[in-house]
Design a protein around this motif. Structure first.
Motif, PDB file in Angstrom:
ATOM      1  N   HIS A   1       0.844  -1.192   0.000  1.00 44.51           N
ATOM      2  CA  HIS A   1       0.000   0.000   0.000  1.00 44.51           C
ATOM      3  C   HIS A   1       0.885   1.250   0.000  1.00 44.51           C
ATOM      4  CE1 HIS A   1      -3.456  -2.414   0.279  1.00 44.51           C
ATOM      5  NE2 HIS A   1      -3.451  -2.652   1.582  1.00 44.51           N
ATOM      6  N   ALA A   2       0.247   2.396  -0.143  1.00 42.75           N
ATOM      7  CA  ALA A   2       1.003   3.654  -0.260  1.00 42.75           C
ATOM      8  C   ALA A   2       1.848   3.940   0.978  1.00 42.75           C
ATOM      9  CB  ALA A   2       0.030   4.804  -0.514  1.00 42.75           C
ATOM     10  N   ASP A   3       1.363   3.489   2.158  1.00 42.67           N
ATOM     11  CA  ASP A   3       2.101   3.770   3.395  1.00 42.67           C
ATOM     12  C   ASP A   3       3.070   2.655   3.771  1.00 42.67           C
ATOM     13  OD1 ASP A   3       0.088   1.956   3.844  1.00 42.67           O
ATOM     14  OD2 ASP A   3      -0.387   2.699   5.850  1.00 42.67           O
ATOM     15  N   GLU A   4       3.296   1.685   2.878  1.00 41.69           N
ATOM     16  CA  GLU A   4       4.192   0.565   3.157  1.00 41.69           C
ATOM     17  C   GLU A   4       5.433   0.639   2.276  1.00 41.69           C
ATOM     18  OE1 GLU A   4       1.052  -2.962   4.411  1.00 41.69           O
ATOM     19  OE2 GLU A   4       1.517  -2.643   2.292  1.00 41.69           O
ATOM     20  N   ARG A   5       6.573   0.322   2.875  1.00 41.56           N
ATOM     21  CA  ARG A   5       7.824   0.332   2.113  1.00 41.56           C
ATOM     22  C   ARG A   5       7.908  -0.894   1.218  1.00 41.56           C
ATOM     23  NH1 ARG A   5      12.960  -1.569   2.944  1.00 41.56           N
ATOM     24  NH2 ARG A   5      12.340  -2.439   4.963  1.00 41.56           N
ATOM     25  N   ILE A   6       7.553  -2.071   1.746  1.00 46.35           N
ATOM     26  CA  ILE A   6       7.511  -3.307   0.961  1.00 46.35           C
ATOM     27  C   ILE A   6       6.214  -4.036   1.294  1.00 46.35           C
ATOM     28  CG2 ILE A   6      10.015  -3.571   0.781  1.00 46.35           C
ATOM     29  CD1 ILE A   6       9.865  -5.643   3.022  1.00 46.35           C
ATOM     30  N   SER A   7       5.855  -4.993   0.474  1.00 50.42           N
ATOM     31  CA  SER A   7       4.617  -5.737   0.676  1.00 50.42           C
ATOM     32  C   SER A   7       4.762  -6.719   1.838  1.00 50.42           C
ATOM     33  CB  SER A   7       4.259  -6.510  -0.594  1.00 50.42           C
ATOM     34  OG  SER A   7       5.179  -7.566  -0.800  1.00 50.42           O
ATOM     35  N   PRO A   8       3.642  -7.143   2.448  1.00 45.44           N
ATOM     36  CA  PRO A   8       3.714  -8.172   3.490  1.00 45.44           C
ATOM     37  C   PRO A   8       4.362  -9.460   2.991  1.00 45.44           C
ATOM     38  CG  PRO A   8       1.552  -7.137   3.484  1.00 45.44           C
ATOM     39  CD  PRO A   8       2.273  -6.630   2.271  1.00 45.44           C
ATOM     40  N   SER A   9       4.143  -9.786   1.724  1.00 45.26           N
ATOM     41  CA  SER A   9       4.732 -10.996   1.153  1.00 45.26           C
ATOM     42  C   SER A   9       6.254 -10.968   1.230  1.00 45.26           C
ATOM     43  CB  SER A   9       4.279 -11.146  -0.308  1.00 45.26           C
ATOM     44  OG  SER A   9       4.991 -12.187  -0.949  1.00 45.26           O
ATOM     45  N   HIS A  10       6.850  -9.886   0.751  1.00 44.56           N
ATOM     46  CA  HIS A  10       8.309  -9.792   0.743  1.00 44.56           C
ATOM     47  C   HIS A  10       8.870  -9.646   2.155  1.00 44.56           C
ATOM     48  CE1 HIS A  10       7.385  -8.857  -3.480  1.00 44.56           C
ATOM     49  NE2 HIS A  10       8.593  -9.338  -3.737  1.00 44.56           N
ATOM     50  N   HIS A  11       8.167  -8.908   3.016  1.00 45.45           N
ATOM     51  CA  HIS A  11       8.648  -8.731   4.386  1.00 45.45           C
ATOM     52  C   HIS A  11       8.639 -10.062   5.136  1.00 45.45           C
ATOM     53  CE1 HIS A  11       9.268  -7.059   8.377  1.00 45.45           C
ATOM     54  NE2 HIS A  11       8.168  -7.681   8.776  1.00 45.45           N
ATOM     55  N   THR A  12       7.545 -10.810   5.016  1.00 49.49           N
ATOM     56  CA  THR A  12       7.439 -12.077   5.740  1.00 49.49           C
ATOM     57  C   THR A  12       8.467 -13.083   5.234  1.00 49.49           C
ATOM     58  OG1 THR A  12       5.058 -11.677   5.987  1.00 49.49           O
ATOM     59  CG2 THR A  12       5.843 -13.905   6.419  1.00 49.49           C
ATOM     60  N   GLU A  13       8.668 -13.125   3.927  1.00 49.41           N
ATOM     61  CA  GLU A  13       9.682 -14.036   3.388  1.00 49.41           C
ATOM     62  C   GLU A  13      11.070 -13.666   3.911  1.00 49.41           C
ATOM     63  OE1 GLU A  13      11.679 -15.380  -0.875  1.00 49.41           O
ATOM     64  OE2 GLU A  13       9.817 -14.230  -0.859  1.00 49.41           O
ATOM     65  N   HIS A  14      11.362 -12.366   3.970  1.00 49.82           N
ATOM     66  CA  HIS A  14      12.670 -11.905   4.455  1.00 49.82           C
ATOM     67  C   HIS A  14      12.892 -12.353   5.902  1.00 49.82           C
ATOM     68  CE1 HIS A  14      16.196  -9.268   4.451  1.00 49.82           C
ATOM     69  NE2 HIS A  14      15.837  -8.895   5.663  1.00 49.82           N
ATOM     70  N   VAL A  15      11.838 -12.310   6.718  1.00 49.04           N
ATOM     71  CA  VAL A  15      11.956 -12.668   8.127  1.00 49.04           C
ATOM     72  C   VAL A  15      12.041 -14.181   8.315  1.00 49.04           C
ATOM     73  CG1 VAL A  15      10.757 -12.637  10.353  1.00 49.04           C
ATOM     74  CG2 VAL A  15      10.814 -10.569   8.935  1.00 49.04           C
ATOM     75  N   LEU A  16      11.220 -14.932   7.589  1.00 49.95           N
ATOM     76  CA  LEU A  16      11.092 -16.362   7.844  1.00 49.95           C
ATOM     77  C   LEU A  16      12.136 -17.230   7.129  1.00 49.95           C
ATOM     78  CD1 LEU A  16       7.245 -17.091   7.816  1.00 49.95           C
ATOM     79  CD2 LEU A  16       8.796 -16.941   9.774  1.00 49.95           C
ATOM     80  N   ARG A  17      12.691 -16.764   6.025  1.00 48.25           N
ATOM     81  CA  ARG A  17      13.573 -17.633   5.250  1.00 48.25           C
ATOM     82  C   ARG A  17      14.783 -18.135   6.069  1.00 48.25           C
ATOM     83  NH1 ARG A  17      14.226 -19.187   0.004  1.00 48.25           N
ATOM     84  NH2 ARG A  17      12.539 -17.847  -0.747  1.00 48.25           N
ATOM     85  N   PRO A  18      15.461 -17.295   6.871  1.00 48.41           N
ATOM     86  CA  PRO A  18      16.567 -17.843   7.669  1.00 48.41           C
ATOM     87  C   PRO A  18      16.130 -18.933   8.634  1.00 48.41           C
ATOM     88  CG  PRO A  18      16.687 -15.445   7.600  1.00 48.41           C
ATOM     89  CD  PRO A  18      15.359 -15.824   7.025  1.00 48.41           C
ATOM     90  N   TRP A  19      14.937 -18.794   9.223  1.00 45.70           N
ATOM     91  CA  TRP A  19      14.434 -19.826  10.133  1.00 45.70           C
ATOM     92  C   TRP A  19      14.120 -21.109   9.377  1.00 45.70           C
ATOM     93  CZ3 TRP A  19      14.933 -19.257  15.177  1.00 45.70           C
ATOM     94  CH2 TRP A  19      15.044 -17.967  15.695  1.00 45.70           C
ATOM     95  N   SER A  20      13.579 -20.963   8.181  1.00 42.98           N
ATOM     96  CA  SER A  20      13.295 -22.135   7.361  1.00 42.98           C
ATOM     97  C   SER A  20      14.584 -22.856   6.975  1.00 42.98           C
ATOM     98  CB  SER A  20      12.528 -21.715   6.099  1.00 42.98           C
ATOM     99  OG  SER A  20      12.398 -22.787   5.204  1.00 42.98           O
TER     100      SER A  20
END
Length: 419
Positions: A257-276
């Motif tokens: 959205h206009a007030d978001e730097r990146i989408s929830p999709s990309h943010h969540t992947e960035h956070v979870l991928r190291p744990w995966s």
């Protein structure tokens, strides 16, 4: 020293986002499990793997092996589903003519191995029940091996493999639900679907979801319990619980959205991928790959094992490569121009890596035939090893070809980013 600790964690997380690092960890975990299970300490390994814990009232009193294969692996499947959603919305799979090819290839890559197994075991009584064993490609191992042996291959090949593996894993899960599940519980499944709708609504970021985003309550306090309940309901329904991860990943919003730097999709992947990569996949490999190779010689006289090996090693190549080639000749589907047919042949060999779902179907096929079950499981591992060696013999040569081509003309051919 404080500075080193502060920069060490981001560096480790960044390393774990690499498919190559994740691949080495996964393969290393599988090798460790095989050595451990077949060593004098095999009894300790089996005791750990079968140790049971969890709330029995919620049907979650599970052995460690099941927690690893059903729960931890769902995190990996969430990331894969999320990545596919990004490809369908923004990437390679936006083009229906290209998206059609891996889907058809997956269906052919399920049908041909099952048919080969059925032909081999047609008159073998209970052995015929294992026809579903060679149907599924293990996406975690296949992607890991591709990352290790094909670092310079075009990204389109990885996308093709991801799409194909997701489709045939979903197909195999449907086969399990229809042919290998005695009791499918509709109430938990309905509850999971309802909560998936809630999850999808929250992803829109409008109305109540927008209010949640603006509040001081961290989003993970809502999403993590919701995701766990969805997973638990799918598990209780009798459907393989990793499907919950795929479903939630495909529901992620990929447009900010206009007030978001990146989408929830990309943010969540960035956070979870190291744990995966650093936790879920290695633990899954250690807890799932420990097959004991007792009586390996007699395995090759068991038609169940022979059918599994031929189905995965031969059937996957014939089904995926042959199905793709025919599809491009009789429809408007097309192979990505950055790929050649020899690339697809190597990837078809790699798709012969069967593990999680194949071992699960083997257990469901032969609950009353322990020797046949052991041979079928060993057949899965032997076939996976053969498929890896054959694929490596092709894809490593192709990777070197693309590396030389990129060095000669860097702008001509995109290469697979290690991260």
């Amino acid at each position: 020293m404080t500075q080193n600790r502060g920069t060490g964690r981001p560096a480790l997380a960044e390393a774990l986002r690499s498919d190559v690092v994740a691949g080495f960890l996964l393969i290393g975990g599988a090798v460790l499990a095989l050595v451990w299970a077949n060593s004098p300490l095999g009894g300790v390994y089996e005791a750990i793997r079968t140790f049971t814990f969890g709330p029995e009232a919620l049907h979650l009193n599970l052995p460690v092996e099941a927690w690893a294969a059903d729960c931890l692996l769902a995190v990996f499947f969430f990331i894969v589903g999320n990545e596919l959603k990004q490809e369908f919305v923004h990437g390679e799979l936006r083009n229906p003519r290209r998206a059609m090819l891996p889907i058809v290839a997956a269906l052919c890559g399920m049908a041909v191995p099952a048919l080969i197994y059925a032909v081999v075991n047609f008159s073998q009584g209970d052995a015929l029940r294992g026809w579903g064993i060679p149907m599924a490609t293990d996406i975690a191992f296949a992607v890991a091996v591709l990352a290790v042996i094909g670092r310079h291959l075009p990204p389109a090949l990885r996308t093709f493999l991801l799409t194909l593996a997701i489709v045939d894993d979903l197909g195999a899960i449907i086969v399990i639900a229809v042919f290998y599940t005695e009791h499918l519980s509709l109430a938990p499944l309905g509850g999971a679907l309802l909560l998936l709708a809630v999850f999808g609504y929250l992803q829109r970021g409008r109305g109540l979801a927008a209010a949640l985003n603006r509040s001081r309550v961290p989003n993970w306090l809502v999403y993590v319990p919701l995701a766990f309940v969805i997973w638990a309901l799918v598990h209780a329904s009798g459907v393989h619980a990793t499907i919950a991860g795929v479903a939630m990943g495909m529901l992620m919003r990929t447009v900010p959205h206009a007030d978001e730097r990146i989408s929830p999709s990309h943010h969540t992947e960035h956070v979870l991928r190291p744990w995966s990569s650093g936790v879920a996949l290695p633990v899954f490999a250690v807890m799932s790959a420990g097959v004991v190779f007792d009586g390996l010689g007699s395995m090759f006289t068991d038609t169940a094992a022979v059918g599994v090996i031929l189905g995965l090693v031969v059937g996957k190549v014939v089904g995926i490569f042959g199905g793709s080639w025919i599809t491009t000749r009789v429809t408007r589907a097309e192979l990505n121009p950055s790929l050649s047919w020899i690339d697809l042949a190597g990837m078809s060999m790699l798709a012969g890596i069967g593990f999680t779902v194949s071992l699960l179907v083997a257990e469901l096929s032969f609950p009353d035939h322990p020797e046949m079950l052991a041979h079928a499981k060993a057949g899965v591992l032997v076939a996976s090893l053969l498929a890896t060696v054959l694929a490596a013999s092709v894809l490593m040569v192709r990777s070197a070809h693309y590396r030389r081509r990129a060095a000669a003309a860097p702008a001509e051919q995109p290469v697979l980013d290690e991260s």
